[in-house]
Motif scaffolding. Structure first.
Motif, short mmCIF file in Angstrom:
data_model
loop_
_atom_site.label_atom_id
_atom_site.label_comp_id
_atom_site.label_asym_id
_atom_site.label_seq_id
_atom_site.Cartn_x
_atom_site.Cartn_y
_atom_site.Cartn_z
N CYS A 86 -36.12 -8.49 -24.13
CA CYS A 86 -34.81 -8.27 -24.72
C CYS A 86 -33.75 -9.15 -24.06
N VAL A 87 -33.82 -9.27 -22.74
CA VAL A 87 -32.87 -10.13 -22.02
C VAL A 87 -32.95 -11.56 -22.57
N ALA A 88 -34.16 -12.10 -22.63
CA ALA A 88 -34.33 -13.47 -23.09
C ALA A 88 -33.86 -13.64 -24.53
N MET A 123 -27.12 1.35 -19.72
CA MET A 123 -27.05 -0.08 -19.47
C MET A 123 -27.99 -0.43 -18.33
N ILE A 124 -28.97 -1.28 -18.61
CA ILE A 124 -30.00 -1.65 -17.64
C ILE A 124 -29.73 -3.09 -17.21
N GLY A 125 -29.31 -3.24 -15.96
CA GLY A 125 -28.79 -4.51 -15.49
C GLY A 125 -29.84 -5.46 -14.95
N PHE A 126 -29.69 -6.74 -15.30
CA PHE A 126 -30.59 -7.80 -14.84
C PHE A 126 -29.77 -9.02 -14.43
N GLU A 127 -30.41 -9.89 -13.67
CA GLU A 127 -29.92 -11.25 -13.48
C GLU A 127 -30.95 -12.21 -14.06
N ALA A 128 -30.51 -13.40 -14.42
CA ALA A 128 -31.41 -14.43 -14.92
C ALA A 128 -30.77 -15.78 -14.66
N LEU A 155 -23.31 -10.80 -20.61
CA LEU A 155 -23.89 -10.59 -21.93
C LEU A 155 -24.77 -9.34 -21.97
N ALA A 156 -24.81 -8.69 -23.13
CA ALA A 156 -25.56 -7.44 -23.26
C ALA A 156 -26.03 -7.26 -24.69
N GLY A 157 -27.02 -6.37 -24.86
CA GLY A 157 -27.51 -6.07 -26.20
C GLY A 157 -28.52 -4.95 -26.19
N ASP A 169 -29.60 5.46 -25.78
CA ASP A 169 -30.02 4.17 -26.33
C ASP A 169 -30.11 3.15 -25.19
N ALA A 170 -31.28 2.52 -25.06
CA ALA A 170 -31.47 1.53 -24.01
C ALA A 170 -30.81 0.20 -24.40
N ALA A 171 -30.04 -0.34 -23.46
CA ALA A 171 -29.41 -1.64 -23.67
C ALA A 171 -29.53 -2.45 -22.39
N VAL A 172 -29.79 -3.73 -22.52
CA VAL A 172 -29.84 -4.60 -21.34
C VAL A 172 -28.48 -5.26 -21.17
N ILE A 173 -28.14 -5.56 -19.93
CA ILE A 173 -26.93 -6.31 -19.61
C ILE A 173 -27.32 -7.29 -18.52
N CYS A 174 -27.00 -8.55 -18.71
CA CYS A 174 -27.55 -9.58 -17.83
C CYS A 174 -26.48 -10.53 -17.32
N LEU A 175 -26.46 -10.72 -16.01
CA LEU A 175 -25.62 -11.74 -15.40
C LEU A 175 -26.45 -13.02 -15.31
N VAL A 176 -26.05 -14.02 -16.08
CA VAL A 176 -26.75 -15.30 -16.09
C VAL A 176 -26.02 -16.26 -15.16
N HIS A 177 -26.75 -16.85 -14.24
CA HIS A 177 -26.16 -17.85 -13.35
C HIS A 177 -27.08 -19.07 -13.29
N ASP A 178 -26.63 -20.09 -12.59
CA ASP A 178 -27.39 -21.34 -12.55
C ASP A 178 -28.27 -21.47 -11.32
#
Length: 316
Positions: free
Chosen positions: A220-222, A251-256, A207-209, A177-186
């Motif tokens: 999905c991240v947004a 878990m497919i990792g992103f930053e935003a 955060l993830a989903g 199952d594909a899930a995104v996980i994102c490190l959100v910074h400023d």
């Protein structure tokens, strides 16, 4: 300010050849069996780990008979040695202590029954890959005993990598199952962390989903960030990925980047609290877990830990 992961996530490591063509070569597997090595995984997803959590305990294949048991799964082959895993029956599995999901026992030289959350960060590369693959396969086997199309029982083929329906002949393969996980910074020196409603007080992560049908990873991240904490993100960028067999996620990792002045609105029933944390405080929390009040971060086996560690290291 963007960043890259400082190393592979703990459960993304794998050193042996998976050997897909070997899985259906019964003659070759029989030849390799006498020198093969086997790990045992219980129904709680634990295996024996020794040497202070650095090595999975494997056993000679001959202890399990003169040929692979029908429940065995082939993990790979290296230098003429095949590596397998077998499940420990439920009746032989010790009951887990209360709070197991958050339990990190002291590691010893003696063999200990540990799961991937407890040992994934300390295992050597080969052990981490073998254990992660075995745990993922056995999770799949436990939920794939009947055909999703006609409901008939399925049987195991190709060294544990295929299940065949006894009714309609449908083939089923291990699911992810594909899930995104994102490190959100400023974009500067603050990172957004959150605590799930079922998590202990003070424990935070990124955060993830799960990805929905017909949805791109970036979309999905947004969506997930907006739904979970009520903020809008931009500059979404891929970082890396990691298998997470609890039960079968990738878990497919992103930053935003997000605006820290935008009000946080934790999703009721899902997020207990969310907050912005300065880089200096995150560094302290990662360096000495438990020393920063109300800021205990994700465990070292998770890609979330690697993401937080990598972002915190920027500017060192």
């Amino acid at each position: 300010m963007t960043f890259d992961l400082v190393g592979l996530p703990a459960l993304s490591r794998f050193t042996i050849d998976r050997q897909e063509p070997l899985r259906g070569d019964d003659e070759r597997l029989q030849q390799l069996w006498p020198k093969s090595r086997v790990i045992v995984v219980d129904v709680r997803g634990r295996t024996l780990v020794s040497d202070r959590g650095t090595r999975v305990v494997d056993r000679p294949a001959t202890e399990f008979g003169d040929q692979p048991p029908h429940t065995a799964v082939l993990l790979g082959e290296q230098d003429g040695v095949a590596h397998w895993a077998v499940p420990l029956p439920a009746e032989e599995t010790e009951e887990a202590p209360a709070g197991r999901a958050w339990s990190y026992p002291e590691l010893t030289d003696e063999p200990q029954w540990l799961d991937l959350r407890q040992s994934g960060a300390t295992l050597d590369d080969t052990s981490a890959g073998l254990f992660t693959t075995a745990a993922a396969l056995f999770q799949w086997h436990r939920i794939a005993k009947f055909c999703a199309k006609c409901g008939a029982p399925t049987t195991v083929e190709k060294s544990g990598w295929v299940r065949i329906c006894s009714g309609c002949g449908r083939e089923e393969y291990p699911r992810t199952d594909a899930a995104v996980i994102c490190l959100v910074h400023d974009g500067a020196d603050q990172v957004l962390v959150a605590r799930g409603v079922e998590w202990p007080e003070g424990r935070f992560s990124v955060l993830a989903g799960f990805v929905e049908a017909g949805e791109s990873l970036e979309a999905c991240v947004a969506r997930e960030i907006l739904e979970e904490v009520g903020v809008t993100v931009h500059s979404v960028r891929y970082l890396g990925s990691q298998p997470w067999p609890f039960p079968r996620s990738l878990m497919i990792g992103f930053e935003a980047i997000a605006d820290p002045t935008e009000p946080l609105r934790p999703a009721e029933g899902e997020i207990a609290e969310a907050k912005w944390v300065p880089r200096s405080l995150l560094r302290e929390a990662l360096k000495a877990p438990g020393t920063v009040p109300d800021l205990y971060m994700a465990g070292g086996a998770s890609i979330a830990y690697r993401m937080l560690q990598s972002w915190a290291a920027e500017g060192d």
